[in-house]
Each structure stands twice: as structure tokens, then as C-alpha cells.
Enzyme design. Structure first.
Site, PDB file in Angstrom:
ATOM      1  N   HIS A 274      83.122  48.198 -51.455  1.00 48.21           N
ATOM      2  CA  HIS A 274      83.814  47.000 -51.420  1.00 48.21           C
ATOM      3  C   HIS A 274      85.173  46.847 -50.808  1.00 48.21           C
ATOM      4  O   HIS A 274      86.032  48.079 -50.776  1.00 48.21           O
ATOM      5  CB  HIS A 274      84.302  46.454 -53.323  1.00 48.21           C
ATOM      6  CG  HIS A 274      84.390  44.707 -53.159  1.00 48.21           C
ATOM      7  ND1 HIS A 274      85.796  44.196 -52.880  1.00 48.21           N
ATOM      8  CD2 HIS A 274      83.590  43.775 -53.296  1.00 48.21           C
ATOM      9  CE1 HIS A 274      85.528  42.997 -53.020  1.00 48.21           C
ATOM     10  NE2 HIS A 274      84.404  42.831 -53.124  1.00 48.21           N
ATOM     11  N   ASP A 325      76.987  42.111 -55.478  1.00 50.16           N
ATOM     12  CA  ASP A 325      75.447  41.783 -55.272  1.00 50.16           C
ATOM     13  C   ASP A 325      74.418  42.506 -55.720  1.00 50.16           C
ATOM     14  O   ASP A 325      73.238  42.301 -55.560  1.00 50.16           O
ATOM     15  CB  ASP A 325      75.529  41.770 -53.845  1.00 50.16           C
ATOM     16  CG  ASP A 325      76.555  40.552 -52.995  1.00 50.16           C
ATOM     17  OD1 ASP A 325      76.093  39.410 -53.481  1.00 50.16           O
ATOM     18  OD2 ASP A 325      77.443  40.884 -52.339  1.00 50.16           O
TER      19      ASP A 325
HETATM   20  C1  LIG Z   1      81.597  45.815 -48.419  1.00 51.92           C
HETATM   21  C2  LIG Z   1      81.950  46.470 -47.155  1.00 51.92           C
HETATM   22  C3  LIG Z   1      81.453  45.851 -45.996  1.00 51.92           C
HETATM   23  C4  LIG Z   1      83.355  47.167 -47.382  1.00 51.92           C
HETATM   24  O1  LIG Z   1      83.533  47.716 -46.048  1.00 51.92           O
HETATM   25  P1  LIG Z   1      84.959  48.362 -45.756  1.00 51.92           P
HETATM   26  O2  LIG Z   1      86.134  48.134 -46.786  1.00 51.92           O
HETATM   27  O3  LIG Z   1      85.092  48.253 -44.531  1.00 51.92           O
HETATM   28  O4  LIG Z   1      84.427  49.956 -46.203  1.00 51.92           O
HETATM   29  P2  LIG Z   1      84.177  51.000 -45.100  1.00 51.92           P
HETATM   30  O5  LIG Z   1      83.114  50.463 -44.262  1.00 51.92           O
HETATM   31  O6  LIG Z   1      85.562  51.058 -44.415  1.00 51.92           O
HETATM   32  O7  LIG Z   1      83.756  52.351 -45.918  1.00 51.92           O
HETATM   33  C5  LIG Z   1      84.389  53.342 -46.089  1.00 51.92           C
HETATM   34  C6  LIG Z   1      83.373  54.564 -46.100  1.00 51.92           C
HETATM   35  O8  LIG Z   1      82.483  54.045 -47.201  1.00 51.92           O
HETATM   36  C7  LIG Z   1      81.093  54.037 -46.429  1.00 51.92           C
HETATM   37  N1  LIG Z   1      80.457  52.877 -47.255  1.00 51.92           N
HETATM   38  C8  LIG Z   1      80.988  51.808 -47.326  1.00 51.92           C
HETATM   39  N2  LIG Z   1      79.991  51.061 -47.839  1.00 51.92           N
HETATM   40  C9  LIG Z   1      78.938  51.663 -47.959  1.00 51.92           C
HETATM   41  C10 LIG Z   1      77.626  51.519 -48.475  1.00 51.92           C
HETATM   42  N3  LIG Z   1      77.166  50.145 -48.997  1.00 51.92           N
HETATM   43  N4  LIG Z   1      76.657  52.422 -48.201  1.00 51.92           N
HETATM   44  C11 LIG Z   1      76.889  53.667 -47.579  1.00 51.92           C
HETATM   45  N5  LIG Z   1      78.193  53.974 -47.454  1.00 51.92           N
HETATM   46  C12 LIG Z   1      79.407  53.072 -47.348  1.00 51.92           C
HETATM   47  C13 LIG Z   1      81.445  53.907 -45.010  1.00 51.92           C
HETATM   48  O9  LIG Z   1      80.440  54.182 -44.316  1.00 51.92           O
HETATM   49  C14 LIG Z   1      82.653  54.659 -44.776  1.00 51.92           C
HETATM   50  O10 LIG Z   1      82.357  56.098 -45.000  1.00 51.92           O
HETATM   51  P3  LIG Z   1      83.003  57.093 -43.925  1.00 51.92           P
HETATM   52  O11 LIG Z   1      84.410  57.211 -44.371  1.00 51.92           O
HETATM   53  O12 LIG Z   1      82.071  58.236 -44.230  1.00 51.92           O
HETATM   54  O13 LIG Z   1      83.034  56.442 -42.363  1.00 51.92           O
HETATM   55  C15 LIG Z   1      81.109  47.820 -47.168  1.00 51.92           C
HETATM   56  O14 LIG Z   1      81.127  48.568 -48.468  1.00 51.92           O
HETATM   57  C16 LIG Z   1      79.344  47.439 -47.147  1.00 51.92           C
HETATM   58  O15 LIG Z   1      79.111  47.254 -45.966  1.00 51.92           O
HETATM   59  N6  LIG Z   1      78.750  47.246 -48.142  1.00 51.92           N
HETATM   60  C17 LIG Z   1      77.299  47.044 -48.092  1.00 51.92           C
HETATM   61  C18 LIG Z   1      77.178  45.667 -47.942  1.00 51.92           C
HETATM   62  C19 LIG Z   1      77.650  45.002 -49.356  1.00 51.92           C
HETATM   63  O16 LIG Z   1      76.948  45.120 -50.386  1.00 51.92           O
HETATM   64  N7  LIG Z   1      78.344  43.865 -49.036  1.00 51.92           N
HETATM   65  C20 LIG Z   1      78.617  42.937 -50.283  1.00 51.92           C
HETATM   66  C21 LIG Z   1      80.245  43.046 -50.671  1.00 51.92           C
HETATM   67  S1  LIG Z   1      80.651  42.211 -51.981  1.00 51.92           S
END
Ligand SMILES: CC(C)(COP(=O)(O)OP(=O)(O)OC[C@H]1O[C@@H](n2cnc3c(N)ncnc32)[C@H](O)[C@@H]1OP(=O)(O)O)[C@@H](O)C(=O)NCCC(=O)NCCS
Length: 388
Positions: A274, A325
Site C-alpha cells: 500500500h 482488494d
Molecule cells: C499499491 C502499490 C501501487 C503501492 O506502491 P508503492 O507505494 O509505490 O510501493 P512501491 O512500489 O514503492 O513498493 C516498495 C517495494 O515493495 C515492492 N512491492 C510493493 N507492492 C508489491 C506487490 N504487491 N508485490 C510485490 N512487490 C511489491 C516493490 O516492488 C518495491 O520493492 P523493491 O524495494 O524491492 O523495489 C503497490 O504496493 C502495488 O502495486 N500493489 C499491488 C496492486 C494493488 O494491490 N493495488 C491496490 C492498492 S489498495
């Protein structure tokens, strides 16, 4: 989010944005609608903790809270519920429009188009005064469930089912979708799911709605922008993607290898992580319980058990928590909702928050217009066409 930088009106933001792409940890405006404490896993609507609302409230009451700032009295809630019931029907043209789309159209595409078109037929279409906008907010909140049900019936070639005024918003939605009045436990599960999804501060779709509203575009346009934004799998589209993941994994014993491979390939596992919560998403706590209870009631714990296994593995291997979700996927599946309708169901609820934010934005508006940090070349000479 309060320890982040504040984007003050007119403030140059190049340095602020350098802190992190995606405006993470940036406070992009003021709001008194909902608050999140990402460190402690707290979500509150108008200051009221989401757990109290999930346990004791109803979607109708939450809509009142979001749109009218405070909890209603018994009489206010009864009158407000009747207003929502009155506004449920949609113009006949909505049906004609939906019939134009190929059955393969994603329901979010149909929903987004239908909501945009509702703006043309709205009785207040040419009136953008605050009272008219407040009426549009309530009307759209009431109508979203009707349109989602219509989208589903039309693409299946089924006749639409008119709303039943005697049913709650949650029960009526399931009724319009399936033609059957839901059992009490299904109605309550739907109601709680609607409560939990109703607002979430400056999430991507709400922010999109506020940006559109800040240009003084109309309410329907702002909600259309929100719907377009909700569709993506990094936002509301994640619930559909979660169900597809669960179906792809199949038996729980395959989960461990699947997670290892997905993480090794640096794939995002849908329903985890998140942008704000660093602990359990408080909404997931309720959805996990509901997933188990609904599975047990149907005599099919498969999706709950697989979800729980996946959650344990992702937490152990990547330290990520389930978000809203993740368990909503198995909850909606247990309620008999088709997988590609999960994100539209999210919209049935979130429209309450979107419209509250649009009204709040319009109530104290300044055009939302940030800056970018330019990274391209400068002082480039124009080369005439025949010299390139
Ligand atoms: C929600 C989301 C976009 C938040 O993104 P964010 O704050 O930008 O977090 P980041 O993308 O910077 O993630 C930090 C780290 O965790 C990892 N990560 C975050 N969510 C992940 C996931 N769902 N699966 C695998 N790895 C994940 C990233 O790849 C990153 O890893 P790294 O440091 O090795 O590169 C992200 O967690 C995601 O894409 N989740 C899946 C989609 C989802 O469930 N969305 C609904 C949100 S309510």
C-alpha cells in the site's frame, strides 16, 4: 501523511517531487472527509474509526456522514434513505447506450461511459450551483449501483431489474444484479464491503476527481475521471486481478512456488502493499473475516484458505501486508459477483467519497496545477524539415 511536505498553492515543487515519484508523502491539499494513519493502520471517516462503522453502521448512514459531515438522527437517516431510493432509477437512454457496446467490453469501460452520459440527461445538467451539485452528488451515489447492475444484465442479454424501494442499498444492488433478494448474511456482507470502500483520502481516483473538479468541470465529468482512474490494477482494478491470481494458482500447495517465482521475477502480487499503510490495512481485517464466514456459509472454504495461505507467504517472503482488494476478491466471489464486475462494485461504494470530495473541492476551490521537473534537453535549435 502529515509528516510529508505540503504543496502550498502556487509553490514551486521541483524539490518536493524529488522526494519520491508518485507524489508519495506529499500533502496535496486539505480535507475533512477521511483520515489515514498509515503507521498505526487507522482509517476514519469524519473522525469516526472505520471499525466502529463496519460493525455498527450502514452504507446509507455512511453516505450521509460523508456528504453531510455528521451522523444522521433516526429521522434524518429515514428521510435520506428515501432520497437515495428515489434517485435510484436511471434514464431509459442508459439502457440504449449500454446495448451499443460489444458484450466483450470491460464493465468498467461501460460504466465509465454510462456515467459520463448520465451527465447529459441529469435534471440538473445545466445547473452548476452548489445546491444542484449536491443533488447530483446524491443522485450519482444512488444511481451507480443501478448502472453497474444494468451493465451486467445487458451484457448477459438479460432484462433489467428495476430497483426495489423496500430494499437497502446493498440488498437492492444484489437484487438488481441477480433477480434474487439476498439472504441476510449476504446483504450484511455487501453492506459492510460498501462501508469499507466508501472513502480513502487522496487515493488516485479521488485525486483525479478533485483535479477535474478544480477546473470547474461538471460533477459527472469529475466522477468519470475517477472511474477511469479506478480501473487500473494498481488501484481499484486490483480486486479483479487478485481473483485471477487465486484462480491461476489453483490448489493451495502450489501457492509457495507461485509466490517464490513471482517475487523472483519482480512481479507485483495483486492485493498486497500500500502507498500509505505500513501495517495491516484496517479494511482487510473485516474483509478477511467476511471471506471466511461467507466461504463457510457456502460450504466452500477454498478461496478463503488459498487467500490466507498466499497472505502468509507474501508476508514472510516480502514483508507485505494484504490490502483492501485482497480479501474483497473472495468476498465478492462468494456473493456470486462475476470477477470482472469487482472493480465496478468498488465504484458503487467509492462514488460516495468521490462526490463528497468534489463538493469539498468546489467549496474552497483553487485550480490544482502542480509543476514538473523538466529533464529534457534545452536550447535546441529548430531544424527545418528538409534539413533533418
Ligand atoms: C499499491 C502499490 C501501487 C503501492 O506502491 P508503492 O507505494 O509505490 O510501493 P512501491 O512500489 O514503492 O513498493 C516498495 C517495494 O515493495 C515492492 N512491492 C510493493 N507492492 C508489491 C506487490 N504487491 N508485490 C510485490 N512487490 C511489491 C516493490 O516492488 C518495491 O520493492 P523493491 O524495494 O524491492 O523495489 C503497490 O504496493 C502495488 O502495486 N500493489 C499491488 C496492486 C494493488 O494491490 N493495488 C491496490 C492498492 S489498495
Amino acid at each position: 501523511m502529515n509528516n510529508g511536505s505540503v504543496i502550498a498553492a502556487g509553490y514551486s515543487m521541483a524539490d518536493t517531487v524529488k522526494q519520491g515519484a508518485g507524489l508519495r508523502n506529499v500533502v496535496a491539499g486539505e480535507s475533512s472527509i477521511s483520515s489515514i494513519d498509515g503507521e498505526r493502520g487507522i482509517l476514519a471517516y469524519r473522525g469516526i474509526d472505520i471499525h466502529a462503522l463496519a460493525e455498527q453502521s450502514s452504507f446509507e448512514e455512511v453516505v450521509f456522514l460523508l456528504l453531510r459531515d455528521t451522523l444522521p438522527t433516526r429521522a434524518q437517516l429515514a428521510a435520506f434513505t428515501q432520497e437515495l431510493v428515489r434517485e435510484r432509477p436511471v434514464p431509459a437512454q442508459t439502457l440504449s447506450l449500454l446495448r451499443l457496446f460489444p458484450p466483450s467490453t470491460h464493465p468498467m469501460t461501460s460504466l465509465r461511459s454510462a456515467v459520463s452520459a448520465l451527465g447529459a440527461f441529469d435534471p440538473d445538467a445545466s445547473d452548476d450551483t452548489p445546491p444542484a451539485n449536491a443533488r447530483k452528488a446524491l443522485r450519482l451515489t444512488a444511481q451507480m449501483a443501478t448502472v453497474v447492475a444494468l451493465v451486467e444484465r445487458v451484457r448477459k442479454g438479460q432484462e433489467p431489474i428495476p430497483p426495489d424501494p423496500s430494499l437497502s442499498h446493498a440488498a437492492n444492488f444484489l437484487y438488481m444484479l441477480t433477480g434474487e433478494r439476498p439472504r441476510p448474511e449476504a446483504e450484511r456482507a455487501m453492506d459492510v464491503a460498501l462501508i469499507l470502500h466508501a472513502d480513502h483520502e487522496f487515493n488516485a481516483s479521488t485525486f483525479a476527481a478533485r483535479v477535474a473538479a478544480s477546473t470547474l468541470a461538471d460533477v459527472h465529468g469529475a466522477i468519470t475521471a475517477a472511474l477511469a482512474t479506478l480501473k487500473g490494477p494498481l488501484h481499484g482494478g486490483a480486486n479483479e486481478a487478485v481473483m485471477k491470481t487465486l484462480q491461476e494458482i489453483g490448489p493451495p500447495e502450489r501457492a509457495e512456488g507461485w509466490v517464490r517465482e513471482a517475487l523472483a521475477a519482480k512481479k507485483k502480487i495483486m492485493g498486497f502493499g500500500h502507498a500509505v499503510y505500513r501495517t495491516e490495512d484496517p479494511r482487510a481485517t473485516h474483509l478477511r473475516r467476511m471471506s471466511r464466514q461467507l466461504g463457510e456459509a457456502r460450504g466452500d472454504r477454498r478461496w478463503y484458505e488459498l487467500s490466507e495461505r498466499l497472505e502468509t507467504l507474501v508476508r514472510a517472503q516480502k514483508g507485505l501486508n494484504a490490502n483492501v482488494d485482497f480479501y474483497s476478491a473472495s468476498v465478492y466471489h462468494s456473493l456470486g459477483i462475476p470477477t470482472d464486475l469487482f472493480t465496478p462494485v468498488f465504484a458503487v461504494s467509492r462514488v460516495a467519497g468521490w462526490t463528497a470530495h468534489v463538493l469539498e473541492q468546489l467549496g474552497n476551490n483553487r485550480l490544482i496545477r502542480p509543476e514538473s521537473e523538466y529533464t529534457g534537453p534545452r536550447d535546441v535549435a529548430y531544424v527545418p524539415m528538409d534539413q533533418r
